[in-house]
Design an enzyme around this catalytic site. Structure first.
Site, PDB file in Angstrom:
ATOM      1  N   VAL A   1       0.903  -1.308  -0.050  1.00 23.58           N
ATOM      2  CA  VAL A   1       0.094   0.060   0.029  1.00 23.58           C
ATOM      3  C   VAL A   1       0.741   1.227  -0.088  1.00 23.58           C
ATOM      4  CG1 VAL A   1      -1.885   1.297   1.344  1.00 23.58           C
ATOM      5  CG2 VAL A   1      -2.129  -1.134   1.189  1.00 23.58           C
ATOM      6  N   CYS A   2       1.907   1.292   0.675  1.00 24.18           N
ATOM      7  CA  CYS A   2       2.720   2.356   0.888  1.00 24.18           C
ATOM      8  C   CYS A   2       3.391   2.842  -0.380  1.00 24.18           C
ATOM      9  CB  CYS A   2       3.798   2.084   1.970  1.00 24.18           C
ATOM     10  SG  CYS A   2       3.351   2.228   3.632  1.00 24.18           S
ATOM     11  N   THR A   3       4.026   1.753  -1.199  1.00 23.47           N
ATOM     12  CA  THR A   3       4.649   1.877  -2.325  1.00 23.47           C
ATOM     13  C   THR A   3       3.749   2.581  -3.447  1.00 23.47           C
ATOM     14  OG1 THR A   3       6.032   0.126  -2.046  1.00 23.47           O
ATOM     15  CG2 THR A   3       5.913   0.573  -4.239  1.00 23.47           C
TER      16      THR A   3
END
Length: 163
Positions: A54-56
Site C-alpha cells: 500500500v505504501c509503495t
C-alpha cells in the site's frame, strides 16, 4: 521536541488550525531536515513502512502527480519509522524524487508529536498534513494501516491553500 497533546484521542492526528510541531529528522541520505527551515507550504505524508504494498502504491501515485504539488510551491516529505538505510534503496528503486525522513530514533517521536504513532505496532499511521508557510495545519487526515488514502483530497487542499 514537545510532548504529544494527551487530550487528543490516540491516532487521530493533530487538528486543522493547530501549529505543526517543529522537528529535525534525517532524510534517506542521512542529511538533517528541519521543518522550521523550509520555506513555503509543506505536505507531510506519514506512512507505516517502506517496501510494503500500500505504501509503495501510494507513493508511486504521489511521484507520478508530484507536479500538482511542486508547481504550487508545496514541498513534499514522506515520513516513516524506518531507518534511513532502509529508505534509501526503496527511494532509488521506485524513482522517488522527493525526500523521505526517518523517524526511527527516538523511535516514532515525530509521529507521536503529530499524534499518528501506532504504539502497538511501533509504526506511523497514514497521517497526512498540509502546512501553510506559517506552519499552520490546513489539511489533516489519518488512515489506518492498510487503508489507502485518496490523494484527490490533498490536491483540493492545495488548491484551497492557494486560494
Amino acid at each position: 521536541m514537545t510532548s504529544p497533546d494527551t487530550s487528543l484521542a490516540p491516532g487521530t492526528g493533530l487538528p486543522v488550525g493547530s501549529v505543526a510541531p517543529d522537528f529535525t529528522l534525517p532524510d534517506e541520505n542521512k542529511r538533517p531536515v528541519t521543518l522550521s527551515e523550509i520555506d513555503g507550504p509543506v505536505l507531510l505524508v506519514f506512512f507505516p513502512f517502506a517496501w510494503s504494498g500500500v505504501c509503495t502504491t501510494e507513493f508511486c501515485e504521489l511521484r507520478d502527480d508530484l507536479s500538482v504539488f511542486t508547481d504550487a510551491g508545496v514541498q513534499v516529505f514522506g515520513v516513516s519509522t524506518d531507518t534511513a538505510q532502509s529508505l534509501k534503496p526503496w527511494v532509488a528503486d521506485q524513482g522517488y524524487t522527493f525526500p523521505f525522513l526517518s523517524d526511527f530514533w527516538p523511535h516514532g517521536a515525530v509521529a507521536q508529536q503529530y499524534n499518528v504513532f501506532f504504539d502497538k505496532a511501533g509504526m506511523a499511521l497514514r497521517g497526512t498534513f498540509l502546512l501553510d508557510a506559517d506552519r499552520v495545519i490546513r489539511f489533516a487526515e489519518v488512515n489506518m494501516p492498510g487503508e489507502r488514502r485518496d490523494q484527490s483530497q490533498w490536491k483540493q487542499a492545495v488548491a484551497a491553500l492557494l486560494g
